[in-house]
Design an enzyme around this catalytic site. Structure first.
Site, PDB file in Angstrom:
ATOM      1  CB  VAL A 150       1.616  -0.079   4.847  1.00  0.00           C
ATOM      2  CG1 VAL A 150       0.534  -0.465   5.533  1.00  0.00           C
ATOM      3  CG2 VAL A 150       2.396   0.944   5.770  1.00  0.00           C
ATOM      4  N   GLY A 189       6.208   3.638   4.417  1.00  0.00           N
ATOM      5  CA  GLY A 189       6.069   4.823   5.308  1.00  0.00           C
ATOM      6  C   GLY A 189       7.596   4.912   6.148  1.00  0.00           C
ATOM      7  N   GLY A 190       7.619   5.694   7.147  1.00  0.00           N
ATOM      8  CA  GLY A 190       8.878   6.045   7.640  1.00  0.00           C
ATOM      9  C   GLY A 190       9.518   4.814   8.400  1.00  0.00           C
ATOM     10  CG  PHE A 191       8.003   4.200  11.770  1.00  0.00           C
ATOM     11  CD1 PHE A 191       9.109   4.487  12.772  1.00  0.00           C
ATOM     12  CD2 PHE A 191       7.245   5.032  11.588  1.00  0.00           C
ATOM     13  CE1 PHE A 191       9.387   5.623  13.449  1.00  0.00           C
ATOM     14  CE2 PHE A 191       7.323   6.271  12.339  1.00  0.00           C
ATOM     15  CZ  PHE A 191       8.436   6.651  13.139  1.00  0.00           C
ATOM     16  N   GLY A 192       8.529   1.570   7.903  1.00  0.00           N
ATOM     17  CA  GLY A 192       8.727   0.223   7.031  1.00  0.00           C
ATOM     18  C   GLY A 192       7.402   0.199   6.160  1.00  0.00           C
ATOM     19  CG  LEU A 223      -1.976  -1.051   1.328  1.00  0.00           C
ATOM     20  CD1 LEU A 223      -2.643  -0.984   2.558  1.00  0.00           C
ATOM     21  CD2 LEU A 223      -3.194  -0.585   0.144  1.00  0.00           C
ATOM     22  N   GLY A 224       2.008   0.955   0.581  1.00  0.00           N
ATOM     23  CA  GLY A 224       2.843   2.288   0.713  1.00  0.00           C
ATOM     24  C   GLY A 224       4.021   1.971   1.602  1.00  0.00           C
ATOM     25  CG  ASP A 227       6.374  11.322   9.212  1.00  0.00           C
ATOM     26  OD1 ASP A 227       6.350  12.452   8.716  1.00  0.00           O
ATOM     27  OD2 ASP A 227       6.702  10.105   8.661  1.00  0.00           O
TER      28      ASP A 227
END
Ligand SMILES: *[C@@H]1O[C@H](CO)[C@@H](O)[C@H](O)[C@H]1NC(C)=O
Ligand SMILES: *[C@@H]1O[C@H](CO)[C@@H](O)[C@H](O)[C@H]1NC(C)=O
Ligand SMILES: *[C@@H]1O[C@H](CO)[C@@H](O)[C@H](O)[C@H]1NC(C)=O
Ligand SMILES: *[C@@H]1O[C@H](CO)[C@@H](O)[C@H](O)[C@H]1NC(C)=O
Ligand SMILES: *[C@@H]1O[C@H](CO)[C@@H](O)[C@H](O)[C@H]1NC(C)=O
Ligand SMILES: *[C@@H]1O[C@H](CO)[C@@H](O)[C@H](O)[C@H]1NC(C)=O
Ligand SMILES: *[C@@H]1O[C@H](CO)[C@@H](O)[C@H](O)[C@H]1NC(C)=O
Ligand SMILES: *[C@@H]1O[C@H](CO)[C@@H](O)[C@H](O)[C@H]1NC(C)=O
Length: 820
Positions: A517, A512-515, A509-510, A628
């Site tokens: 999704v 993000g900053g933390f990994g 799906l995308g 964020d």
């Protein structure tokens, strides 16, 4: 050639006249010496149209006309002798000795004729598009054509045109009645004054206009916008201006007809039904009726009464106005003051632009230049820009007279900027406004009740959990058990891998900053979003579980719900509810999808994000700084309610945080506060900064760091600040926004956003104050200070997982920009 014709002319006609040959076969051509008698017809070469004699209704009168050849019912698209029918069936069409095509009866009485032609060996031909032409010297190689003398029907490919040199217009005039082709009351034609428009007259009275052409259609014909059935074109040439249409599917027959009762109908042939269906028709409501509300007023079909004065205007004749006679229109409250340069503009969105027959058009002039041109000229009352689809040229339309026949649509339409004196700019005085505030208040009350109920339910759940959550233990198994008591399921890796198709890229799906999704479907049923945390965290399992447990307790309607988690070796995963509408950025930064978010929805999103953030900062048990917050981290549920995602992740990654300072700058350039970007210091006020940026983005539909027309250094904050300072805040509003737009809310939103993005954290309000200001009705907030720092983006879009404090900070001060 000419000599040959000249020699031949007298001889041939003298020889042929006594013995005209009757046409026997159905060709498409009529030459001198031949006659078309009643009972026979010409058929175009592709067989689609025929020219012949017909009767109409119950009368026996005979007309010569063109109709469809392959459509079963007699649909006449052109009539030659509409006002002088033949009494019997002795009519004959032939060329006479002066080279004119004439329709006469057995006694030689002429009922209809074309002008005589000069090279006098003419040929008449029925073309495939239903144009009946006399070939000869003249425009397009025709001495005469039926398209130049239309009846009531515009056919595909036929130009609805005006010759701007001679003023000649093709007039489409209705039949007298459904059975009488005689010249009726209503005439449709292209008016070439100002910015060309199509007019419908009843006699000499203007009853409807199309509005000017604005790229993909006329501004007063919403049906034309985003239409995939027909292909329209409009050419506003200096020599001729014309409009024409084609069906995209060539096998779909369509025509535009002016009905005897004054409706313009687009009809489409439905083969399976065997009849014509009215596809669109105009005028379609009271607001379509020309000048229904008088000058300087707006007609809105969804309101009652439909007429209201523009902001800054009041009824000219209040008594008549109150009796719902709006014809006298409105007048300014405060005279404009152009010398002092204090005037501003108010945006009227989703309009059919006012009558442009006295407007001035500047081709290739952008929004900014157009605004300047209007502001500079004291007589300018309003401006609008229209993008032409071909090549993205922008046209600037300037009005210097009264604004007449202005209406608004529920969605779509053009932005119009009306000049107002400064005193009138911030007023919200019309009835319309008051009504809107009332509805807003009742909606707010409903929301409040909703929140109270949600609060009660949450408390109930919390209490229930508390009572069962008594055992304290550090053991892993116990931890698992407790997570079950918390209704936070612990998942094993295998089913998640299955649900996400082995974490396939198709399910991504995308990032993000933390990994990354992933989208997944648990046991083929519930859809979830799986966040696979980057492996960088040094946290132990126990510590991680503690965090997750706390975060799972955060429940708010504006936070994405955590459904469960998974810990397996190095893997850490969080499962969230899946948000079908995706993230906010995919809407606001996309011109087409942006239109789906009308103002009311955007305002609701702003309020929702503010409440969610307030909850994180203050109301939840953990004081959470998001760090964020950005459009990509605001997800939208089915009803477009905003839900903040990725909250609490900063807690899960506490690695190198030291008392509110971090060496690892998470966050996204463009949303980062100056102190965070430069020193890595963060606080709730850095979230407030990001929130301010987000609000400006939601209002403007532009990304911060957005590249604006002229100056690439000018970022959204600087741009918003400048517009705000110049009293043109409303110009910031996204042009794809739907109507209605609450001016008061827009201005309030911008002002609050500017408060939030002030340089010094201590100048920024807390979220609690923000929520109060957003919800309150005109508490004048303190004047925002000018933002000095502009955090430039030195890297790719969402570089939120940068590993070091390497962001670049550009010390672009606004004063440098200001003096331009
Ligand atoms: C041409 O001849 C026809 C029939 O004789 C007549 O009705 C018409 O007026 C003439 N036209 C001109 C321009 O002389
Ligand atoms: C068409 O209609 C307009 C408006 O009534 C009129 O001024 C003009 O003369 C007409 N033109 C023709 C060719 O009939
Ligand atoms: C639509 O119109 C344009 C320009 O008139 C033309 O190039 C194009 O082929 C048309 N498309 C269809 C589907 O008719
Ligand atoms: C065009 O219209 C015909 C009849 O309505 C239909 O059968 C056909 O599928 C259409 N073609 C396209 C390309 O849409
Ligand atoms: C066309 O046919 C349909 C069904 O056969 C009918 O309902 C409709 O009224 C007809 N329309 C016209 C304009 O005749
Ligand atoms: C300009 O502003 C001053 C002070 O507000 C006012 O007195 C004057 O009338 C204004 N000028 C015009 C032309 O309105
Ligand atoms: C101002 O507008 C009017 C009307 O459009 C125009 O005639 C005039 O030339 C304009 N003046 C300037 C200075 O552009
Ligand atoms: C409305 O404006 C037009 C154009 O400026 C003007 O001709 C007309 O008289 C005005 N109507 C009224 C009622 O003031």
């Amino acid at each position: 050639m000419a000599g040959w014709q000249a020699r031949r002319e007298p001889l041939v006609f003298a020889a042929l006249l006594p013995t005209l040959i009757a046409l026997s076969t159905a060709g498409d051509t009529l030459a001198p010496g031949y006659r078309l008698e009643d009972g026979s017809s010409l058929v175009s070469s592709d067989g689609s149209f025929k020219l012949g004699f017909f009767t109409s209704g119950k009368s026996n009168l005979r007309y010569l006309g063109i109709s469809y050849n392959q459509i079963s019912d007699q649909t006449v698209v052109w009539v030659a002798n509409r006002n002088s029918p033949l009494p019997d069936r002795t009519g004959v069409l032939s060329f006479s000795s002066n080279g004119s095509l004439s329709l006469s009866d057995s006694k030689g009485v002429v009922y209809w004729s074309t002008p005589s032609t000069t090279p006098a060996w003419p040929v008449a031909k029925l073309l495939d598009d239903a144009n009946f032409v006399v070939v000869g010297a003249g425009e397009g190689g025709y001495a005469w054509q039926s398209f130049d003398d239309p009846t009531d029907t515009l056919l595909p490919g036929m130009k609805l045109r005006v010759d701007r040199r001679t003023g000649f217009t093709r007039n489409f005039t209705s039949w007298k009645s459904d059975d009488d082709p005689g010249t009726g009351d209503y005439t449709l034609f292209m008016d070439s004054n100002g910015d060309p428009q199509i007019f419908l007259l009843q006699g000499t009275k203007l009853v409807w206009r199309s509005g000017p052409w604005v790229g993909e259609g006329f501004s007063g014909i919403p049906e034309m916008w985003n239409n995939d059935m027909f292909n329209f074109s409009f050419v506003p040439g200096t020599e001729e201006a014309y409009y024409l249409f084609n069906s995209r599917n060539k096998s779909v027959q369509s025509r535009l007809v002016v009905q005897p009762k004054g409706l313009i109908e687009r009809r489409v042939w439905i083969q399976s039904r065997g009849n014509w269906t009215v596809f669109w028709s105009w005028p379609s409501d009271e607001c379509d009726s020309f000048g229904h509300c008088g000058n300087f007023s707006v007609c809105d079909d969804n309101e009652s009464p439909a007429c209201s004065c523009l902001q800054g205007f009041e009824p000219k004749s209040p008594d008549n106005w109150n009796l719902r006679d709006a014809k006298d229109g409105c007048r300014r409250r405060t005279a404009v003051d152009c010398q002092n340069g204090t005037d501003g503009f108010v945006l009227v969105a989703n309009t059919n632009l006012p009558d442009t027959s006295a407007a001035v058009v500047n081709e290739n002039m952008g929004t900014k230049e157009c605004w300047e041109a209007c502001l500079r000229n004291c007589s300018c009352t309003a401006y609008a820009t229209a993008e032409m689809i071909d090549g993205g040229r922008s046209r600037c339309i300037l009005w210097s007279t009264a604004l007449t026949d202005l209406r608004v649509y529920a969605e779509g339409g053009q932005n119009l900027f009306v000049r107002l004196a400064r005193a009138d700019l911030a007023l919200s005085s019309s009835k319309r406004k008051r009504r809107r505030i009332v509805t807003a208040v009742s909606a707010a009350a409903a929301v409040l009740v909703g929140i109270l109920l949600a609060g009660l339910v949450a408390r109930f759940i919390r209490q229930r959990r508390k009572s069962s959550n008594t055992v304290k233990s550090n053991a892993w198994n116990e931890e698992m058990g407790r997570s079950r008591e918390l209704d936070l399921p612990l998942f094993e890796l295998a089913p998640i891998a299955v649900a996400t198709n082995q974490f396939s890229n198709d399910n991504l799906l995308g990032e993000g900053g933390f990994g990354p999704v992933y989208k997944g479907r648990l046991e083929g049923k519930q859809e979830v979003a799986v966040k696979r945390l980057a492996k960088s965290s040094s946290q132990g399992v126990e510590q991680f579980m503690n965090e997750v447990r706390l975060i799972a307790k955060l429940q708010h309607r504006n936070l994405v719900r955590l459904l469960g988690c998974c810990v397996d070796g190095e893997e850490r995963m969080l499962l969230y509810e899946y948000m079908p509408n995706g993230s906010l950025d995919s809407f606001i930064f996309n011109k087409n999808k942006g239109a789906l978010l009308d103002w009311a929805t955007r305002w609701r999103i702003i309020m929702g994000v503010a409440r969610g953030l307030l909850y994180l900062h203050q109301d939840s048990r953990l004081r959470i700084i998001h760090r964020d917050l950005k459009a990509g981290n605001v997800l939208l549920d089915n009803s477009m309610n905003p839900k903040i995602s990725d909250f609490g992740l900063a807690h899960i990654f506490p690695g190198d945080e030291i008392e509110g300072r971090t060496r690892r700058v998470v966050g996204t350039y463009g949303y980062m506060s100056p102190e965070y970007a430069m020193d890595g210091t963060f606080s709730v006020k850095s979230d407030v900064f990001s929130f301010g940026v987000l609000v400006l983005e939601i209002i403007s539909g532009r990304k911060n760091r957005g590249i604006l027309h002229s100056d690439p250094n000018l970022n959204l904050l600087a741009y918003a600040w400048r517009l705000w300072e110049e009293g043109k805040g409303l110009e910031l509003v996204d042009s794809s926004l739907g109507y209605p737009i609450s001016m008061a809310e827009v201005l309030k939103g911008i002002e609050i956003a500017l408060l939030c993005v002030q340089d010094r954290p201590e100048d920024r309000p807390e979220m609690a104050a923000v929520v109060l200001m957003l919800g309150g009705d005109r508490t004048p907030p303190p004047h925002p200070k000018q933002p000095e720092f502009v955090v430039a983006r030195g890297r790719s879009e969402d570089s939120s997982s940068s590993k070091g404090p390497t962001c670049t900070v550009n010390d672009v001060t606004i004063s440098a920009v200001h003096g331009r």
